[in-house]
Design a protein around this motif. Structure first.
Motif, mmCIF file in Angstrom:
data_model
loop_
_atom_site.group_PDB
_atom_site.id
_atom_site.type_symbol
_atom_site.label_atom_id
_atom_site.label_comp_id
_atom_site.label_asym_id
_atom_site.label_seq_id
_atom_site.Cartn_x
_atom_site.Cartn_y
_atom_site.Cartn_z
ATOM 1 N N GLN A 1 0.835 -1.196 0.000
ATOM 2 C CA GLN A 1 0.000 0.000 0.000
ATOM 3 C C GLN A 1 0.875 1.254 0.000
ATOM 4 O O GLN A 1 0.586 2.226 -0.687
ATOM 5 C CB GLN A 1 -0.915 0.007 1.233
ATOM 6 N N GLN B 1 1.122 12.337 3.675
ATOM 7 C CA GLN B 1 -0.164 12.100 3.002
ATOM 8 C C GLN B 1 -0.517 10.617 3.015
ATOM 9 O O GLN B 1 -1.672 10.245 3.204
ATOM 10 C CB GLN B 1 -0.088 12.569 1.550
ATOM 11 N N ARG C 1 -3.888 9.843 4.667
ATOM 12 C CA ARG C 1 -4.958 9.656 3.699
ATOM 13 C C ARG C 1 -5.170 8.197 3.337
ATOM 14 O O ARG C 1 -6.260 7.811 2.937
ATOM 15 C CB ARG C 1 -4.659 10.439 2.415
ATOM 16 N N ILE C 2 -4.123 7.404 3.435
ATOM 17 C CA ILE C 2 -4.238 6.048 2.921
ATOM 18 C C ILE C 2 -4.084 4.995 4.011
ATOM 19 O O ILE C 2 -4.901 4.084 4.110
ATOM 20 C CB ILE C 2 -3.230 5.838 1.780
ATOM 21 N N PRO D 1 -6.665 5.742 7.553
ATOM 22 C CA PRO D 1 -8.088 5.464 7.323
ATOM 23 C C PRO D 1 -8.373 3.970 7.152
ATOM 24 O O PRO D 1 -9.427 3.487 7.544
ATOM 25 C CB PRO D 1 -8.389 6.224 6.026
ATOM 26 N N GLN D 2 -7.405 3.254 6.583
ATOM 27 C CA GLN D 2 -7.597 1.817 6.421
ATOM 28 C C GLN D 2 -7.608 1.102 7.749
ATOM 29 O O GLN D 2 -8.263 0.078 7.908
ATOM 30 C CB GLN D 2 -6.448 1.219 5.611
#
Ligand code: ATP
Ligand code: MG
Lengths: 294, 254
Positions: free
Chosen positions: A191, A204, A208-209, A212-213
């Protein structure tokens, strides 16, 4: 077994030093209460034992007391005050959770930093605060943090319950940091690579990635920490903070320390905490199951 | 900003120039002096046995893996330069992975929109129009709101291609993008890549799909144990390989 606590609150010994008679309860006056000496502060520690006993003795509640006022009447009479105390437990736990979550998220991210210095420092801080008793942290904060601070020439008083909040925020911070670190590490590195290939910056990618996951993954352990901290707030009574357990002891003393009032009064405290924490626990378990099957 | 090559690069030069690249993991040398060029609009395939360093090579090109020595230039950007602006490089080079690596918490549309929105800071409405068009282009119109977990492997891989294209890269890197797919879905992904190639996108592919390489590639490199053993146009390489290792490999895979 029950004697020490009883003797600890002889008539007139309620909130000591205020010169009042037993019925003269100090209503929520944090500043006044903070003046109580440490020797009296330690007594409600026995309440821990009593909580256990109360569970056993609850059935006796109904039968006991035919003389003055029945235990039930006593509980009902004092319930508003005791519930105010419980509100303090809830407030302390919520604020500790808020502060601890903010600090812990930062600490957890620092543990994943690229720079080895920051990473090791954050790791050390986390390990220290995770591996000492919460009560010890609480003592440290209570005695190290001043009763007031001066911010830009303005004196801001720090009542005991606010200090206790900081005390509980520390273990929350360390536990949340570990939750965050573990969750971020559980996201496959692919990821990160995919996001890097799209020219996202490290920050970021994290916000952002990756985070949140793992928000879902972090929720159950985070709620678990909350339930633990909510129950742990009664330890604040040991350092003299006016919260439910402190008030329960004081109410008991104010009622003349009648032995048959133990179970009802502490049983009431037990019930409040149980009714508050049990649903959280069930919800946590349900979320855990749901996320597992996904 | 994206897609505008620095002034040092002109389109008559190769858009990718790899020169004498070495890469070691510890004491293990994976790449032992690789050199090749890719011109703008070309489709170049890299083939070779497992472990020959194909993925490592392709990952060096967008600086996911740092080279040990040698130089790589992509549209005028010196990849091996210690002062490399990785973000600038990665705005120029798109990459698609074997395992798709979509962001599972975002819908297909959001996956495509994220980088242009947050990396390039482009206008949301414009980005959305473009993202929808890209999904339609990879034949996924109607799947905009599906989450990666609800899509088949082939569909996910096409979303990944659209996601990469949304950055308007000058070069696309593909690392065995069909290797994890069912045979039926391989075709739909290859069709997408072929269309891209036909539109003039510069593509560098690591692939085991020999028929695809034969039909689409302008140039094929055969690598083994960290070196380029042989290269040439597919017609030559596939039918008249010179090296014994190439012939053995081709006889196994064809
Ligand atoms: N991060 C790493 N650390 C150590 N060794 C690595 C690393 N990445 C790759 N290697 C090794 O480098 C060699 C080449 O790997 P690479 O993934 O580039 O091969 P490949 O040609 O892509 O193979 P495949 O066809 O199986 O994908 C392998 O032996 C692998 O074990
Ligand atoms: Mg590979």
């Amino acid at each position: 077994m029950t004697d020490p606590a009883m003797n600890g609150r002889p008539a007139g010994g309620g909130p000591p030093g205020e010169g009042g008679h037993p019925g003269d309860l100090p209503v929520l006056l944090p500043s006044a209460l903070s003046r109580t000496g440490p020797e009296t502060r330690l007594r409600p520690a026995h309440a821990w034992l009593l909580c256990g006993l109360a569970a056993v003795a609850l059935p006796a509640w109904a039968q006991a007391g035919s003389g003055a006022s029945s235990p039930l009447e006593v509980v009902i009479r004092w319930a508003p005050l005791l519930l105010t105390g419980f509100a303090f437990n809830v407030a302390i736990s919520l604020m500790a959770m808020l502060l601890g979550t903010l600090a812990g998220t930062g600490l957890g991210i620092a543990m994943l930093a690229e720079g080895p210095v920051l990473r090791r420092l954050a790791w050390t801080v986390t390990q220290v605060f995770r591996n000492v008793p919460w009560l010890v942290l609480l003592f440290f904060v209570m005695f190290l943090v001043p009763f007031q601070v001066t911010v830009l020439g303005v004196r801001v008083p720090l009542p005991d319950w606010v200090k206790a909040t900081f005390g509980f925020a520390l273990p929350v911070m360390a536990n949340v940091a570990e939750i965050v670190r573990g969750a971020v590490r559980s996201v496959p590195t692919t990821q990160w690579e995919a996001a890097e290939s799209l020219a996202f910056t490290r920050r970021q990618i994290l916000w952002r990635i990756i985070l949140p996951q793992c928000a879902k993954r972090m929720l159950p352990p985070w709620m678990n920490v909350y339930a633990l901290i909510a129950m742990a707030t009664v330890q604040a009574s040991i350092v003299g903070v006016t919260e439910m357990l402190t008030l329960t002891a004081q109410v008991h003393a104010a009622e003349g320390g009648r032995p048959e009032l133990f179970a009802p009064l502490y049983g009431f405290a037990l019930l409040c905490f149980f009714l508050y924490c049990y649903p959280i626990d069930r919800l946590t378990a349900r979320l855990e199951r749901r996320f597992e099957t996904r | 900003m994206a897609g505008i090559p620095p002034s040092t690069w002109t389109s008559d030069q190769p858009i990718v120039r790899v020169s004498d690249v070495h890469k070691s993991f510890g004491t293990f040398e994976v790449l032992k002096g690789i050199s090749f060029d890719v011109r703008k609009g070309e489709v170049v395939c890299i083939i070779g046995p497992s472990g020959s360093g194909k993925s490592t090579l392709i990952r060096c090109i967008n600086a996911l893996v740092p080279v040990t020595s040698g130089t790589i230039r992509v549209a005028g950007i010196e990849v091996a330069d210690p002062k490399l602006d990785k973000l600038a490089l990665r705005r120029t080079v798109g990459m698609v992975f074997q395992q798709y690596n979509l962001f599972p918490h975002k819908t297909a549309l959001a996956n495509v929109m994220m980088a242009p929105l947050h990396v390039l800071g482009q206008n949301r409405a414009e980005v959305e129009v473009r993202a929808r068009a890209l999904l339609a282009k990879v034949r996924l119109a109607g799947k905009e709101d599906a989450y990666p977990g609800e899509l088949s492997g082939g569909q996910q891989q096409r979303v990944a291609i659209a996601r990469s294209l949304a950055m308007r890269p000058d070069v696309m890197l593909f690392d065995e993008v069909t290797a994890a797919l069912d045979p039926e879905t391989v075709k739909e992904v290859l069709v997408t890549i072929r269309e891209l190639a036909e539109e003039g996108m510069t593509c560098l592919l690591v692939t085991h799909e020999m028929n695809f390489a034969r039909e689409v590639a302008d140039h094929v490199y055969f690598t083994d144990r960290g070196v380029i053993v042989e290269h040439g146009p597919p017609a030559t390489l596939f039918s008249a390989a010179q090296d014994e290792r190439t012939r053995r490999f081709l006889s196994q895979v064809l």
